[in-house]
Scaffold this motif. Structure first.
Motif, short mmCIF file in Angstrom:
data_model
loop_
_atom_site.label_atom_id
_atom_site.label_comp_id
_atom_site.label_asym_id
_atom_site.label_seq_id
_atom_site.Cartn_x
_atom_site.Cartn_y
_atom_site.Cartn_z
N LYS B 43 0.84 -1.21 0.00
CA LYS B 43 0.00 0.00 0.00
C LYS B 43 0.88 1.25 0.00
CE LYS B 43 -3.91 2.31 2.10
NZ LYS B 43 -3.35 3.56 1.72
N LYS B 44 1.93 1.22 0.82
CA LYS B 44 2.83 2.37 0.89
C LYS B 44 3.47 2.64 -0.48
CE LYS B 44 4.18 2.87 5.68
NZ LYS B 44 5.26 2.94 6.63
N ALA B 48 2.99 5.80 -2.77
CA ALA B 48 4.17 6.54 -3.22
C ALA B 48 4.13 6.72 -4.74
CB ALA B 48 5.44 5.77 -2.82
N GLU B 49 3.71 5.67 -5.43
CA GLU B 49 3.65 5.72 -6.89
C GLU B 49 2.62 6.77 -7.35
OE1 GLU B 49 4.29 2.38 -10.29
OE2 GLU B 49 3.63 1.81 -8.30
N GLU B 50 1.47 6.78 -6.65
CA GLU B 50 0.43 7.76 -7.00
C GLU B 50 0.92 9.20 -6.77
OE1 GLU B 50 -3.14 6.61 -4.94
OE2 GLU B 50 -3.37 4.87 -6.26
N LYS B 51 1.78 9.35 -5.78
CA LYS B 51 2.29 10.70 -5.51
C LYS B 51 3.39 11.06 -6.53
CE LYS B 51 5.34 13.17 -2.46
NZ LYS B 51 6.32 13.06 -1.38
N ILE B 52 4.26 10.09 -6.79
CA ILE B 52 5.46 10.40 -7.60
C ILE B 52 5.17 10.53 -9.10
CG2 ILE B 52 7.71 9.41 -8.32
CD1 ILE B 52 7.66 10.72 -5.50
N LEU B 53 4.27 9.69 -9.63
CA LEU B 53 4.07 9.69 -11.09
C LEU B 53 3.73 11.07 -11.67
CD1 LEU B 53 2.40 6.34 -12.19
CD2 LEU B 53 4.53 7.33 -12.97
#
Lengths: 127, 370
Positions: B43-44, B48-53
């Motif tokens: 989940k983390k 993180a992916e949703e934030k970084i992309l």
């Protein structure tokens, strides 16, 4: 009204960035990740342009182009194909199927945007 | 019966049962804990992916600078998510975006994370770090020693990753040594050997030397036979046509331990790909159509299919009646080039007539001979 573009590509990594870039340009962009749903989306959305990936599991891009030609689904639209292959025979066969343009992977996004704009300006007027 | 002995026995059984139950409970708790942690990490990573992309896309479009992007990488999950996507996008995109993505790999967060990962005991972290050093513009000197030791790792994927990272250095001696260690190791998948060879040759500043190095491993009898086969198959792919003479000489005296015929088959395929006419004499001299190895007869049939000549009809007829289906089909496809199909028709064995008629009538259009 903004032009409607349908991106058919199973690679989410490519699709997400292309989507981001084209939406920023003001296009109404829709993404489908497989050929079968792609054909349905062409029928329903009636896009001005389709960006079609060749390599997809199930119905691949070439088969989608064949169905589109056979059913005359995009008489007033354009198809740009994305492909990892560069065999001239394959490319010729795709143009015979009525695609408008062809771009090799890895994608140069600036080049893709130019090709999209060129394809859209060459569209015949829809009545 | 002694009641004291009985009570001691019951007591011992109780202790053993208690210990077993406790052990079982501890194991269950550990398994549950691991599952919970894995879910939490997944989940983390997703968060993180949703934030970084979107931030990565903004960086690629020039909306934010590299430093601004870097400030967003605040924990290891964000570093992993950023690297995962940067790594995949490097392969998928070209032009200005590719240059920017490559440049991003020099971020201190990546450097620190993967330097530690390379020294860790975790297989996944080591594999990720190898991938990082392989993608970076150049592998740093400070990690060379560790990468060399990882070439002996028991996991093939780490051996492979470490080799690619070592070939990514700018020191030709290190590259040569890495290639040697890798090629001399057995049980490596063909794709891994191909990747390593491809990268080695692409980065070599002298193509003649690179070609000669490859051939040295082909002719070295201590090279595992499968690796020699893979290298031979890569020679035409790399465009090393200057090795044709060496391949022809080697064809006459291949390894005595080519027990499955794979090397001979690769030599036929490679010389066929190079369109070397001397293959005709070699096939006649060594009578490859009579080989006990199916792969050798198959390569012969494929070669004739590509370079048909009526003189080869007698060989083709033998191959068209081969016990192996693939060999037969390829030979029968080659026979379609003949002007004398009517008389050849009678020479196909009765039990293979049906498949021959189908190939003849359809021109073999339904057959995929690759």
């Amino acid at each position: 009204m903004s032009k409607r573009i349908l991106l058919i590509d199973d690679d989410s990594n490519v699709a997400n960035y292309v989507k981001f870039r084209l939406q920023k340009k003001g296009y109404d962009l829709h993404h489908i990740d497989n050929g079968l749903d792609g054909v349905e989306a062409i029928k329903n959305l009636k896009p001005d342009l389709v960006i079609l990936d060749m390599m997809m599991p199930g119905i691949d891009g070439r088969e989608v182009a064949e169905i589109v030609k056979e059913k005359n689904l995009m008489a007033l639209s354009r198809i740009i194909v994305l492909s990892g292959k560069e065999e001239s025979e394959e490319v010729k066969a795709l143009f015979d199927l009525g695609i408008h343009d062809y771009l090799q992977k890895p994608i140069n996004i600036d080049n893709l945007v130019i090709r999209i704009e060129r394809a859209l300006t060459s569209l015949p007027d829809k009545e | 019966m002694n009641p004291d002995v009985d009570s001691v026995a019951i007591y011992v059984i109780q202790i053993v049962l208690f210990a077993l139950i406790s052990l079982f409970l501890i194991l269950m708790i550990l398994v549950l804990f691991r599952r919970v942690m894995l879910k939490k990490w997944a989940k983390k990573l997703k968060d993180a992916e949703e934030k970084i992309l979107p931030i990565l896309y903004e960086f690629l479009d020039g909306d934010i600078t590299k430093e601004e992007f870097s400030r967003n990488l605040k924990n290891r999950f964000e570093v992993i998510a950023a690297f995962k996507n940067t790594n995949v996008m490097i392969d998928n995109f070209d032009g200005e975006q590719k240059v920017k993505l490559k440049n991003l790999l020099n971020l201190s967060q990546f450097n620190n994370y993967f330097k530690n990962g390379l020294r860790s005991g975790s297989t996944i972290k080591i594999a990720q770090a190898c991938m990082y050093y392989e993608k970076k513009d150049q592998t740093e000197d400070s990690v060379i020693h560790r990468l060399k030791s990882l070439q002996f790792h028991h996991y093939p994927v780490i051996k492979y990753g470490a080799t690619l990272a070592l070939i990514n250095t700018d020191d030709q001696n290190i590259r040569d040594e890495a290639l040697k260690k890798f090629v001399m190791t057995g049980d490596i998948a063909s794709m891994a050997v191909n990747d390593v060879i491809y990268k080695y040759c692409n980065l070599h500043n002298n193509r003649t030397k690179a070609a000669n190095t490859l051939f040295r491993y082909v002719s070295d009898k201590s090279t595992p036979i499968t690796n020699a086969e893979f290298i031979v198959r890569m020679i035409p792919v790399l465009g090393f046509y200057q090795l044709a003479d060496d391949l022809v000489t080697f064809f006459k005296f291949p390894y005595p331990n080519d027990i499955n015929g794979l090397l001979t088959s690769a030599l036929i395929d490679a010389l066929s790909e190079i369109s070397d006419v001397r293959l005709l004499d070699l096939v006649h001299e060594t009578k490859t159509w009579r080989s006990k190895h199916t792969v050798v007869r198959l390569s012969t049939a494929k070669w004739i299919q590509k370079f048909y000549s009526p003189d080869l009809d007698p060989i083709l007829l033998m191959l068209a009646n081969d016990p192996d289906l693939d060999v037969r089909i390829n030979a029968q496809m080659a026979l379609l080039h003949s002007h004398d199909i009517a008389s050849l028709h009678k020479k196909i064995d009765g039990k293979y007539q049906q498949e021959w008629i189908e190939i003849k009538d359809t021109g073999g259009s339904y057959v995929d001979t690759d």
